[in-house]
Design a protein around this motif. Structure first.
Motif, PDB file in Angstrom:
ATOM      1  N   UNK A 311       0.786  -1.225   0.000  1.00  0.00           N
ATOM      2  CA  UNK A 311       0.000   0.000   0.000  1.00  0.00           C
ATOM      3  C   UNK A 311       0.813   1.268   0.000  1.00  0.00           C
ATOM      4  N   UNK A 312       1.976   1.243  -0.650  1.00  0.00           N
ATOM      5  CA  UNK A 312       2.838   2.430  -0.664  1.00  0.00           C
ATOM      6  C   UNK A 312       3.427   2.645  -2.049  1.00  0.00           C
ATOM      7  N   UNK A 313       3.439   3.919  -2.470  1.00  0.00           N
ATOM      8  CA  UNK A 313       4.051   4.298  -3.740  1.00  0.00           C
ATOM      9  C   UNK A 313       4.938   5.520  -3.522  1.00  0.00           C
ATOM     10  N   UNK A 314       6.239   5.414  -3.831  1.00  0.00           N
ATOM     11  CA  UNK A 314       7.122   6.573  -3.696  1.00  0.00           C
ATOM     12  C   UNK A 314       6.601   7.759  -4.502  1.00  0.00           C
ATOM     13  N   UNK A 315       6.719   8.972  -3.935  1.00  0.00           N
ATOM     14  CA  UNK A 315       6.095  10.116  -4.609  1.00  0.00           C
ATOM     15  C   UNK A 315       6.794  11.447  -4.350  1.00  0.00           C
ATOM     16  N   UNK A 316       7.961  11.466  -3.727  1.00  0.00           N
ATOM     17  CA  UNK A 316       8.628  12.744  -3.457  1.00  0.00           C
ATOM     18  C   UNK A 316       9.075  13.386  -4.770  1.00  0.00           C
ATOM     19  N   UNK A 317       8.617  14.606  -5.078  1.00  0.00           N
ATOM     20  CA  UNK A 317       9.020  15.270  -6.322  1.00  0.00           C
ATOM     21  C   UNK A 317      10.522  15.526  -6.353  1.00  0.00           C
ATOM     22  N   UNK A 318      11.115  15.411  -7.525  1.00  0.00           N
ATOM     23  CA  UNK A 318      12.557  15.598  -7.661  1.00  0.00           C
ATOM     24  C   UNK A 318      12.986  16.987  -7.210  1.00  0.00           C
ATOM     25  N   UNK A 319      12.162  18.001  -7.464  1.00  0.00           N
ATOM     26  CA  UNK A 319      12.517  19.374  -7.074  1.00  0.00           C
ATOM     27  C   UNK A 319      12.643  19.491  -5.553  1.00  0.00           C
ATOM     28  N   UNK A 320      11.698  18.886  -4.838  1.00  0.00           N
ATOM     29  CA  UNK A 320      11.712  18.926  -3.370  1.00  0.00           C
ATOM     30  C   UNK A 320      12.894  18.142  -2.813  1.00  0.00           C
ATOM     31  N   UNK A 321      13.141  16.978  -3.387  1.00  0.00           N
ATOM     32  CA  UNK A 321      14.247  16.159  -2.923  1.00  0.00           C
ATOM     33  C   UNK A 321      15.590  16.823  -3.123  1.00  0.00           C
ATOM     34  N   UNK A 322      15.782  17.476  -4.269  1.00  0.00           N
ATOM     35  CA  UNK A 322      17.041  18.176  -4.541  1.00  0.00           C
ATOM     36  C   UNK A 322      17.221  19.339  -3.580  1.00  0.00           C
ATOM     37  N   UNK A 323      16.165  20.085  -3.299  1.00  0.00           N
ATOM     38  CA  UNK A 323      16.261  21.184  -2.333  1.00  0.00           C
ATOM     39  C   UNK A 323      16.744  20.674  -0.976  1.00  0.00           C
ATOM     40  N   UNK A 324      16.193  19.554  -0.531  1.00  0.00           N
ATOM     41  CA  UNK A 324      16.575  19.000   0.770  1.00  0.00           C
ATOM     42  C   UNK A 324      18.030  18.550   0.767  1.00  0.00           C
ATOM     43  N   UNK A 325      18.450  17.920  -0.358  1.00  0.00           N
ATOM     44  CA  UNK A 325      19.842  17.481  -0.413  1.00  0.00           C
ATOM     45  C   UNK A 325      20.800  18.664  -0.390  1.00  0.00           C
ATOM     46  N   UNK A 326      20.531  19.677  -1.174  1.00  0.00           N
ATOM     47  CA  UNK A 326      21.438  20.824  -1.246  1.00  0.00           C
ATOM     48  C   UNK A 326      21.522  21.527   0.103  1.00  0.00           C
ATOM     49  N   UNK A 327      20.397  21.652   0.810  1.00  0.00           N
ATOM     50  CA  UNK A 327      20.430  22.250   2.151  1.00  0.00           C
ATOM     51  C   UNK A 327      21.308  21.425   3.088  1.00  0.00           C
ATOM     52  N   UNK A 328      21.159  20.093   3.015  1.00  0.00           N
ATOM     53  CA  UNK A 328      22.005  19.240   3.856  1.00  0.00           C
ATOM     54  C   UNK A 328      23.475  19.397   3.476  1.00  0.00           C
ATOM     55  N   UNK A 329      23.776  19.397   2.196  1.00  0.00           N
ATOM     56  CA  UNK A 329      25.161  19.480   1.739  1.00  0.00           C
ATOM     57  C   UNK A 329      25.814  20.778   2.222  1.00  0.00           C
ATOM     58  N   UNK A 330      25.111  21.884   2.056  1.00  0.00           N
ATOM     59  CA  UNK A 330      25.659  23.180   2.491  1.00  0.00           C
ATOM     60  C   UNK A 330      25.933  23.164   3.994  1.00  0.00           C
ATOM     61  N   UNK A 331      25.007  22.581   4.756  1.00  0.00           N
ATOM     62  CA  UNK A 331      25.146  22.560   6.201  1.00  0.00           C
ATOM     63  C   UNK A 331      26.276  21.634   6.632  1.00  0.00           C
ATOM     64  N   UNK A 332      26.338  20.431   6.054  1.00  0.00           N
ATOM     65  CA  UNK A 332      27.319  19.445   6.475  1.00  0.00           C
ATOM     66  C   UNK A 332      28.745  19.888   6.112  1.00  0.00           C
ATOM     67  N   UNK A 333      28.905  20.435   4.911  1.00  0.00           N
ATOM     68  CA  UNK A 333      30.222  20.841   4.432  1.00  0.00           C
ATOM     69  C   UNK A 333      30.521  22.324   4.637  1.00  0.00           C
ATOM     70  N   UNK A 334      29.584  23.029   5.298  1.00  0.00           N
ATOM     71  CA  UNK A 334      29.769  24.457   5.611  1.00  0.00           C
ATOM     72  C   UNK A 334      30.078  25.271   4.354  1.00  0.00           C
ATOM     73  N   UNK A 335      29.214  25.102   3.338  1.00  0.00           N
ATOM     74  CA  UNK A 335      29.365  25.796   2.060  1.00  0.00           C
ATOM     75  C   UNK A 335      28.303  26.860   1.935  1.00  0.00           C
ATOM     76  N   UNK A 336      28.677  28.071   1.569  1.00  0.00           N
ATOM     77  CA  UNK A 336      27.699  29.156   1.395  1.00  0.00           C
ATOM     78  C   UNK A 336      26.917  28.953   0.103  1.00  0.00           C
TER      79      UNK A 336
END
Length: 336
Positions: A311-336
């Motif tokens: 009863x589950x279908x993956x559905x996270x939009x690519x735009x939302x997922x990329x935003x979350x990754x980039x925020x994590x990357x900037x925070x983890x690697x301390x990149x402006x």
């Protein structure tokens, strides 16, 4: 439940362990912390897990048969999630022996331990790479997957065959999950999401293979984990409708199942890059290159079997997922 998660310091293993702990399971996380990619990222993931109630870490290699047997005897696991593997299509062209050592011999050790310790269900990672030269879209678990294009893909297909044998001979419930291009926070540095973001932020050129004509069914990590946990809870059973005259590769008279976990929405590579540019606020410098050996041009997951089963279908939009990754990357690697 007490669950063994192999590859717990890896990308998917880390997130899966957190999800299981979050719902109250006890987790023993196994990992050898090898240097296939930056071990400091694996150690940072592990540092997030170790303080959590119910987590125990075992530094161990799947190739250590005696060590693995001792771990199973000591903990009496209820279920196993096998996510430890030598990953990467292109690396399999450079170091093929690593894929046999980990993905074949290591998985054999896991199967034997499950068999001899009364494990109620083993869920294991397969890959969309097993579809190889198939061109019928979307990829369905009912398709034949006998034409892999890389040794990595061949070892994942072998895992499925090995799992079925144990399901048949020993009635050991086995579920294989074919993951489609997983991305998200804490992702692997050898994956395109990580490489592109890092190089774009540094102003370095990115290699764009197949002249940008690839398409991938990018699947966000939270969707992958939801699929892993739901299938872990649904113990594989024999398929009463299985017909030996017209065999379905994804089911069996044994307690065995195969599912795709993908976003069911292939994304063109150039759109993917454009979304990273948007999220980072930087333009990419493109180094256009031809198709690489072992690559496939397009992936696209058919997920009807997964939806029907859990009863589950993956559905996270690519735009939302990329935003979350980039925020994590900037925070983890301390990149402006």
């Amino acid at each position: 439940m007490k669950v063994l998660v192999t590859g717990a310091a890896g990308f998917i293993g880390f997130h899966t362990s957190k999800a299981l702990l979050g719902r109250g399971d006890t987790v023993v996380g196994l990992d050898n912390l090898n240097d296939y990619y930056d071990p400091t990222l694996k150690e940072a993931r592990l540092a997030q897990l170790v303080p959590l109630p119910g987590f125990e870490f075992a530094r161990l290699d799947l190739g250590d048969r005696a060590g693995l047997e001792a771990l199973f005897r000591a903990h009496r696991f209820d279920r196993v999630v096998n996510l430890a593997a030598q990953a990467g299509v292109r690396y399999s062209l450079i170091n093929p022996h690593a894929y046999i050592d980990v993905n074949i011999v290591g998985f054999m050790n896991v199967l034997e331990c499950c068999r001899h310790n009364g494990i109620a269900h083993c869920v294991f990672a397969s890959s969309s790479s097993v579809y190889g030269s198939n061109t019928a879209m979307p990829f369905e678990v009912s398709q034949n997957v006998d034409h892999p294009l890389s040794l990595y893909a061949a070892t994942k297909k072998a895992n499925e065959l090995m799992a079925h044998t144990y399901a048949h001979l020993y009635r050991l419930p086995m579920t294989g999950l074919r993951f489609f291009t997983v991305y998200g926070p804490w992702g692997r540095p050898d994956m395109s999401m990580f490489i592109f973001t890092s190089k774009i932020l540094k102003g370095e050129p990115i290699d764009v293979f197949n002249n940008g004509k690839h398409a991938r069914d990018f699947t966000y990590i939270d969707d992958i984990v939801e699929g892993v946990v739901r299938t872990l809870d649904k113990v594989a059973e024999p398929d009463p409708a299985w017909d030996s005259a017209s065999p379905d590769p994804a089911t069996s008279t044994a307690p065995y199942r195969i599912y795709n976990i993908g976003n069911n929405n292939p994304v063109e590579l150039m759109y993917f890059i454009a979304q990273i540019e948007r999220a980072t606020g930087r333009k990419a410098i493109l180094n256009m290159l031809p198709m690489q050996p072992g690559d496939v041009e397009r992936t696209y997951a058919g997920v009807d079997a997964l939806v029907e089963a859990v009863g589950f279908k993956p559905a996270t939009p690519i735009e939302e997922g990329i935003d979350r990754f980039v925020r994590w990357y900037r925070d983890f690697y301390k990149v402006n």
